[in-house]
Design a protein around this motif. Structure first.
Motif, short mmCIF file in Angstrom:
data_model
loop_
_atom_site.label_atom_id
_atom_site.label_comp_id
_atom_site.label_asym_id
_atom_site.label_seq_id
_atom_site.Cartn_x
_atom_site.Cartn_y
_atom_site.Cartn_z
N GLU A 374 17.96 -8.56 18.07
CA GLU A 374 17.19 -7.48 17.32
C GLU A 374 18.30 -6.30 18.48
OE1 GLU A 374 15.28 -6.20 14.69
OE2 GLU A 374 14.88 -9.20 15.23
N VAL A 375 18.94 -5.75 18.89
CA VAL A 375 19.53 -5.51 19.81
C VAL A 375 21.25 -5.45 19.39
CG1 VAL A 375 20.74 -4.22 21.51
CG2 VAL A 375 18.61 -4.92 21.79
N ILE A 376 21.24 -6.81 19.17
CA ILE A 376 22.63 -7.33 18.11
C ILE A 376 22.89 -6.98 16.53
CG2 ILE A 376 23.64 -9.94 17.83
CD1 ILE A 376 22.79 -10.56 20.58
N LYS A 377 21.83 -7.24 16.34
CA LYS A 377 22.12 -6.82 14.76
C LYS A 377 22.40 -5.38 14.52
CE LYS A 377 17.69 -9.77 13.18
NZ LYS A 377 16.47 -9.52 12.54
N ALA A 378 22.66 -4.44 14.95
CA ALA A 378 22.65 -3.29 15.39
C ALA A 378 24.38 -2.93 15.92
CB ALA A 378 21.59 -1.71 15.77
#
Length: 528
Positions: A374-378
């Motif tokens: 989820e952090v990677i998506k941003a």
């Protein structure tokens, strides 16, 4: 500006390049200069860690050598089935240059040759009439100290590398007949054995009382060596490290393996007796403290490796008891080594796959890496690093996150995890806001001036190849970084200068996890 893995791209895997503008990217064949294609970057995406809006390009190239250009800036790239062989070898070879107490001949060490260093016996801090031979091992970092808990993290990663890629490393012999990786690890194990007191407790570190001057050569560092007091974390880390090493060395040096295991059990027994305290630097010593208020994680790790090596249910009982007390069983840093205990248990053929604790570790691993996705998506750079993660040694955290992703891929087979690990590896080799390869000697814009005393003594811009720099540190904890960096985003808080020890030092436990990563991306696709 284009930012990418400067060492190469894997055939058949994502080949992502980051750009700071939307200008077209042109790709030419190197051999005949022929134009192959033009790509339009996608974006922009705001990246919080670099405070920059960035664009990305997926190259989609077959194996070959290419030149890519944007706004008249040219970059040479390679796509192949095995672009990381040389950097993998250098990352491991770098440990050789950190050897203490022995001659590094010019034929082997080049510019960094030197005679035996730090061979004098060390005084025991709380018993100055006692002198102990603690020669050998590796210098920990840019200075010449040797620290037990730091060694534990480095050896844990190297033994994990040997376990997971044994087909590769079994066949690479050193000068003593051992596989080269184990030969290098044995250098540090021999030193650790000297750090154990007769009652089983383990001295925390051996250093001079203060750091030597930045430009001091190893042989010239003749200040008095001091063994700092024993600690609970050093004793637990020692037990875990030597128990794991005893298992790995058993097929090669059975008597040595027995010696390692005996020392590990002795340390664990002493730990269970109680009375050992966390380490705090004595008043006259100002070298690296490596303080840690709790040995819970190291003891958990030790119980896991002792159970894996011996099969003794006593250690399994301790492991289960301590697991219930851990807030997070997946950390891989020297302050919290619990993740190595969990990995040891997951990879232990004696472990019951149906045991609730086994399934709980897997559940928590899945939750952790999914949160990181989820952090990677941003993230424009496809990193799981948050702004607050860019602290001293941030590149270790990048590598540790990548190892967690690889472990998750091994357990669950989700290709997103493997790709996330590759994106983190790409970051270390140049796909970052500074366009800097943090591995010396590899990449068109690699670190040239790491905080490493032998190089500072020589005053040259030819670093030992294969050292991993600590990386961006938003806290700017050295005078040079404070002077040079003003109002920078966390990912940009780095300066390639000898004096910036808080952003550009090297150390054994930053190299070791990157050895694992490079080995994975060299070996996992070797037969594809």
């Amino acid at each position: 500006m284009l930012m990418m893995n400067q060492v190469g791209f894997l055939k058949g895997k994502q080949q992502r390049v980051i750009a700071t503008t939307a200008s077209p990217v042109h790709i030419h064949q190197q051999k005949d200069k022929a134009m192959l294609k033009t790509l339009v970057p996608e974006g922009p995406v705001y990246d919080a860690t670099s405070a920059t809006s960035i664009y990305s390009v997926e190259l989609g190239l077959d194996p070959g050598q290419y030149t890519i250009t944007q706004n008249k800036q040219a970059y040479e790239i390679t796509v192949s089935a095995n672009p990381f062989e040389a950097v993998t070898q250098a990352l491991l070879r770098a440990f050789y240059y950190l050897r203490c107490g022995e001659t590094l001949p010019k034929a082997a060490a080049g510019l960094y040759h030197h005679g035996p260093c730090h061979t004098a016996k060390a005084i025991v801090y709380d018993n100055p009439t006692e002198m102990v031979d603690v020669s050998g091992g590796w210098h920990d970092a840019g200075d010449y100290g040797k620290y037990v808990v730091a060694a534990g993290k480095a050896i844990a990663d190297l033994l994990l590398t040997f376990d997971d890629f044994s087909d590769r490393y079994r066949n690479q012999s050193g000068t003593t007949g051992l596989p080269y990786l184990l030969e290098e690890v044995k250098v540090e194990l021999d030193f650790l054995l000297k750090c154990q007191r007769a009652d089983g407790a383990v001295y925390h570190k051996v250093t001079t009382e203060q750091f030597p001057p930045f430009d001091r050569h190893p042989e010239a560092d003749t200040m008095r060596l001091v063994l700092s007091p024993v600690s609970d974390t050093a004793t637990a880390s020692f037990a875990a490290t030597l128990a794991d090493a005893a298992r790995v060395f058993k097929p090669y040096l059975a008597d040595y393996s027995d010696r390692l295991l005996e020392a590990a059990i002795k340390a664990f027994d002493r730990l269970e007796q109680g009375g050992l305290a966390p380490f705090v630097n004595p008043p006259s010593i100002s070298t690296g403290e490596y303080g840690d208020p709790s040995c819970l994680d190291e003891t958990y790790w030790a119980s896991a490796t002792l159970y894996r090596t011996t099969g003794d249910s006593r250690y399994l009982t301790v492991f289960k008891t301590l697991y219930a007390k851990l807030a997070d069983p997946l950390h891989l840093g020297w302050v919290d080594m619990s993740g190595y205990g969990s990995i040891s248990y997951l990879k232990n053929p004696k472990a019951d796959r149906n045991e609730p604790i086994y399934q709980d570790i897997l559940t928590r691993l899945s939750a952790t890496v999914d949160q990181r996705l989820e952090v990677i998506k941003a993230s424009g750079f496809k990193l799981a690093m948050r702004r607050e993660d860019f602290i001293w040694g941030s590149n270790m955290e990048v590598a540790n996150q990548a190892i967690q992703f690889i472990l998750a891929y091994q357990c669950f087979g989700d290709a997103r995890y493997e790709q996330a690990a590759l994106d983190h590896f790409d970051y270390l080799l140049g796909k970052n806001i500074l366009g800097k390869s943090y591995v010396t000697g590899f990449g068109a814009n690699s670190v040239l001036f790491p905080h490493y005393r032998p190089q500072m003594h020589l005053g040259v811009n030819e670093p030992v190849p294969g050292f991993v720099s600590g990386g961006p540190n938003k806290n700017l904890e050295d005078p040079y970084a404070q002077e040079q960096i003003k109002m920078a985003a966390p990912q940009a808080c780095f300066v390639d200068h000898f004096e910036s020890f808080a952003t550009n030092e090297i150390t054994i436990y930053w190299n070791a996890p990157v050895v694992y990563l490079a080995s994975y991306f060299t070996e996992a696709f070797a037969e594809e």
